[in-house]
Design a protein around this motif. Structure first.
Motif, PDB file in Angstrom:
ATOM      1  N   TRP A 139       5.045   2.207   6.498  1.00  0.00           N
ATOM      2  CA  TRP A 139       6.404   2.356   5.978  1.00  0.00           C
ATOM      3  C   TRP A 139       6.921   1.015   5.512  1.00  0.00           C
ATOM      4  O   TRP A 139       6.817   0.029   6.244  1.00  0.00           O
ATOM      5  N   VAL A 140       7.490   0.991   4.306  1.00  0.00           N
ATOM      6  CA  VAL A 140       8.096  -0.243   3.804  1.00  0.00           C
ATOM      7  C   VAL A 140       9.602  -0.116   3.930  1.00  0.00           C
ATOM      8  O   VAL A 140      10.195   0.873   3.487  1.00  0.00           O
ATOM      9  N   LYS A 141      10.203  -1.111   4.560  1.00  0.00           N
ATOM     10  CA  LYS A 141      11.665  -1.144   4.660  1.00  0.00           C
ATOM     11  C   LYS A 141      12.144  -2.348   3.845  1.00  0.00           C
ATOM     12  O   LYS A 141      11.652  -3.464   4.041  1.00  0.00           O
TER      13      LYS A 141
ATOM     14  N   TRP B  41      11.739  -7.804   3.270  1.00  0.00           N
ATOM     15  CA  TRP B  41      10.945  -6.569   3.428  1.00  0.00           C
ATOM     16  C   TRP B  41      10.159  -6.614   4.730  1.00  0.00           C
ATOM     17  O   TRP B  41       9.920  -7.673   5.303  1.00  0.00           O
ATOM     18  N   LEU B  42       9.801  -5.411   5.174  1.00  0.00           N
ATOM     19  CA  LEU B  42       9.059  -5.265   6.428  1.00  0.00           C
ATOM     20  C   LEU B  42       8.148  -4.052   6.265  1.00  0.00           C
ATOM     21  O   LEU B  42       8.585  -2.999   5.791  1.00  0.00           O
TER      22      LEU B  42
ATOM     23  N   ALA C 158       1.653  -4.810  -3.582  1.00  0.00           N
ATOM     24  CA  ALA C 158       1.813  -3.607  -4.418  1.00  0.00           C
ATOM     25  C   ALA C 158       2.700  -2.592  -3.703  1.00  0.00           C
ATOM     26  O   ALA C 158       3.520  -1.902  -4.332  1.00  0.00           O
ATOM     27  N   ALA C 159       2.575  -2.513  -2.366  1.00  0.00           N
ATOM     28  CA  ALA C 159       3.401  -1.565  -1.611  1.00  0.00           C
ATOM     29  C   ALA C 159       4.877  -1.959  -1.692  1.00  0.00           C
ATOM     30  O   ALA C 159       5.744  -1.108  -1.890  1.00  0.00           O
ATOM     31  N   VAL C 160       5.144  -3.258  -1.571  1.00  0.00           N
ATOM     32  CA  VAL C 160       6.540  -3.716  -1.644  1.00  0.00           C
ATOM     33  C   VAL C 160       7.098  -3.459  -3.039  1.00  0.00           C
ATOM     34  O   VAL C 160       8.221  -2.964  -3.197  1.00  0.00           O
ATOM     35  N   ALA C 161       6.270  -3.767  -4.058  1.00  0.00           N
ATOM     36  CA  ALA C 161       6.728  -3.557  -5.436  1.00  0.00           C
ATOM     37  C   ALA C 161       7.016  -2.073  -5.669  1.00  0.00           C
ATOM     38  O   ALA C 161       8.036  -1.706  -6.269  1.00  0.00           O
ATOM     39  N   ALA C 162       6.139  -1.208  -5.162  1.00  0.00           N
ATOM     40  CA  ALA C 162       6.335   0.235  -5.366  1.00  0.00           C
ATOM     41  C   ALA C 162       7.590   0.714  -4.637  1.00  0.00           C
ATOM     42  O   ALA C 162       8.344   1.552  -5.147  1.00  0.00           O
ATOM     43  N   ALA C 163       7.827   0.148  -3.455  1.00  0.00           N
ATOM     44  CA  ALA C 163       9.022   0.553  -2.698  1.00  0.00           C
ATOM     45  C   ALA C 163      10.286   0.090  -3.420  1.00  0.00           C
ATOM     46  O   ALA C 163      11.280   0.813  -3.483  1.00  0.00           O
TER      47      ALA C 163
ATOM     48  N   GLU D 185      10.561  -0.343  -6.568  1.00  0.00           N
ATOM     49  CA  GLU D 185      10.649   0.527  -7.743  1.00  0.00           C
ATOM     50  C   GLU D 185      11.280   1.865  -7.357  1.00  0.00           C
ATOM     51  O   GLU D 185      12.117   2.415  -8.065  1.00  0.00           O
ATOM     52  N   ALA D 186      10.890   2.386  -6.185  1.00  0.00           N
ATOM     53  CA  ALA D 186      11.426   3.678  -5.729  1.00  0.00           C
ATOM     54  C   ALA D 186      12.930   3.545  -5.423  1.00  0.00           C
ATOM     55  O   ALA D 186      13.656   4.543  -5.410  1.00  0.00           O
ATOM     56  N   GLY D 187      13.383   2.316  -5.162  1.00  0.00           N
ATOM     57  CA  GLY D 187      14.814   2.073  -4.969  1.00  0.00           C
ATOM     58  C   GLY D 187      15.359   2.637  -3.669  1.00  0.00           C
ATOM     59  O   GLY D 187      16.557   2.825  -3.516  1.00  0.00           O
ATOM     60  N   GLN D 188      14.486   2.889  -2.698  1.00  0.00           N
ATOM     61  CA  GLN D 188      14.948   3.406  -1.393  1.00  0.00           C
ATOM     62  C   GLN D 188      14.833   2.296  -0.359  1.00  0.00           C
ATOM     63  O   GLN D 188      14.002   1.422  -0.463  1.00  0.00           O
ATOM     64  N   ARG D 189      15.653   2.436   0.689  1.00  0.00           N
ATOM     65  CA  ARG D 189      15.586   1.468   1.780  1.00  0.00           C
ATOM     66  C   ARG D 189      14.278   1.597   2.551  1.00  0.00           C
ATOM     67  O   ARG D 189      13.666   0.606   2.916  1.00  0.00           O
ATOM     68  N   VAL D 190      13.848   2.835   2.807  1.00  0.00           N
ATOM     69  CA  VAL D 190      12.642   3.054   3.611  1.00  0.00           C
ATOM     70  C   VAL D 190      11.720   4.001   2.837  1.00  0.00           C
ATOM     71  O   VAL D 190      12.146   5.080   2.425  1.00  0.00           O
ATOM     72  N   THR D 191      10.476   3.558   2.616  1.00  0.00           N
ATOM     73  CA  THR D 191       9.555   4.331   1.782  1.00  0.00           C
ATOM     74  C   THR D 191       8.206   4.472   2.486  1.00  0.00           C
ATOM     75  O   THR D 191       7.640   3.459   2.923  1.00  0.00           O
ATOM     76  N   PRO D 192       7.686   5.708   2.581  1.00  0.00           N
ATOM     77  CA  PRO D 192       6.327   5.848   3.131  1.00  0.00           C
ATOM     78  C   PRO D 192       5.298   5.420   2.087  1.00  0.00           C
ATOM     79  O   PRO D 192       5.448   5.733   0.910  1.00  0.00           O
ATOM     80  N   VAL D 193       4.293   4.685   2.549  1.00  0.00           N
ATOM     81  CA  VAL D 193       3.236   4.224   1.642  1.00  0.00           C
ATOM     82  C   VAL D 193       1.892   4.410   2.334  1.00  0.00           C
ATOM     83  O   VAL D 193       1.838   4.585   3.551  1.00  0.00           O
ATOM     84  N   THR D 194       0.838   4.378   1.530  1.00  0.00           N
ATOM     85  CA  THR D 194      -0.510   4.306   2.116  1.00  0.00           C
ATOM     86  C   THR D 194      -1.140   3.056   1.544  1.00  0.00           C
ATOM     87  O   THR D 194      -1.259   2.922   0.328  1.00  0.00           O
ATOM     88  N   ILE D 195      -1.467   2.100   2.427  1.00  0.00           N
ATOM     89  CA  ILE D 195      -2.021   0.828   1.943  1.00  0.00           C
ATOM     90  C   ILE D 195      -3.495   0.776   2.330  1.00  0.00           C
ATOM     91  O   ILE D 195      -3.815   0.779   3.518  1.00  0.00           O
TER      92      ILE D 195
END
Ligand code: ADP
Ligand code: MG
Length: 260
Positions: free
Chosen positions: A43-45, A92-93, A20-25, A27-37
């Motif tokens: 951070w998803v890159k 992704w990472l 879900a974190a990768v999918a949300a990132a 969706e956000a269309g950014q290279r690096v996105t802060p998430v709370t899992i």
């Protein structure tokens, strides 16, 4: 729903699973996105490089991200201060949040009482990396985090230039880039207590001779100082809003190692 990290980074997307974190990132269309899992800041890159010039300079984004993942694993195996890998895939990472970057701290909390400790920790962590024969490659202040929870500095963004078998030029380059990144945020002459904290901690823990070699390298580049004068004028005159004053930082960096 969003949730603020304990520092001034953007709001994190809240998810329960890695997928879900990768999918949300994505969706956000950014290279690096802060998430709370599942309550844990991370951070998803995503391998995403829209700018053609960077794709040409650095190579294909998925390959670079896989190399970064391998480098993080190798450095972690050597006990070096890098974020934990929470998950990784072909493009992704996800890494654990290791706290605010030194750049964010300097910009948002310049008088924070723990800043000197953060800079000393960065010096010790870089020295430890060099003692292990490794180099970060580009330890900009945006790529060094202050992990308050663990009281340590942590290196992120181990892209292309990172090395597991660096030599003197890799070590001195790390030092010069760190000092340069500092002055590009604080382009002022005079005493710099934070850089002194960094330098003292580094020299105490690093193999002998690296600091001096960085000074020699800086002196060899002295001619760059006067040459960059028109660029500094241009930066002052036309780019006063820029966060990183890189041309102003050139002569300050080249002089910095003189007294050390
Ligand atoms: N594990 C992490 N802990 C804390 N902040 C992070 C982490 N990963 C990324 N960041 C934040 O995201 C920014 C960009 O990530 P980075 O890996 O440096 O990518 P880029 O290649 O775009 O510079 C960093 O400067 C930092 O602010
Ligand atoms: Mg970075």
């Amino acid at each position: 729903m969003t949730h603020a990290l304990p520092h001034s980074e953007p709001c994190a997307l809240v998810t329960e699973t890695l997928a879900a974190a990768v999918a949300a990132a994505r969706e956000a269309g950014q290279r690096v996105t802060p998430v709370t899992i599942a309550g844990r800041p991370a951070w998803v890159k995503i391998a995403l490089e829209k700018r053609l010039i960077l794709r040409l300079q650095k190579g294909p984004a998925p390959r670079l991200l896989r190399e970064e993942t391998a480098m993080l694993r190798a450095m972690a195996a050597r006990g070096l201060a890098v974020p934990e890998i929470i998950g990784a895939g072909d493009d992704w990472l996800i890494t654990s949040d290791t706290g605010p970057t030194l750049a964010a701290l300097l910009a948002d909390r310049p008088e924070a009482p723990d800043l000197p400790r953060a800079f000393a920790a960065a010096g010790r962590a870089l020295a430890r990396m060099h003692r292990a024969g490794c180099a970060h490659g580009r330890p900009h202040l945006r790529d060094v985090c202050w992990d308050t929870a663990q009281g340590r500095a942590c290196f992120i963004d181990l892209e292309r230039a990172a090395s597991l078998s660096a030599g003197m030029s890799g070590f001195t380059r790390d030092l010069l880039i760190f000092v340069f990144a500092y002055y590009s945020v604080r382009p002022q002459p005079g005493p710099q207590p934070l850089l002194d904290e960094f330098g003292e901690a580094y020299r105490q823990a690093a193999p002998a001779g690296i600091w001096g070699a960085a000074g020699l390298r800086a002196r060899r580049w002295r001619w760059l100082g006067p040459l960059s004068r028109p660029l500094r004028w241009h930066e002052r005159r036309f780019k006063p809003h820029r966060r990183f004053k890189e041309y102003a930082a050139i002569p300050l960096t080249l002089r910095h190692f003189d007294d050390g």
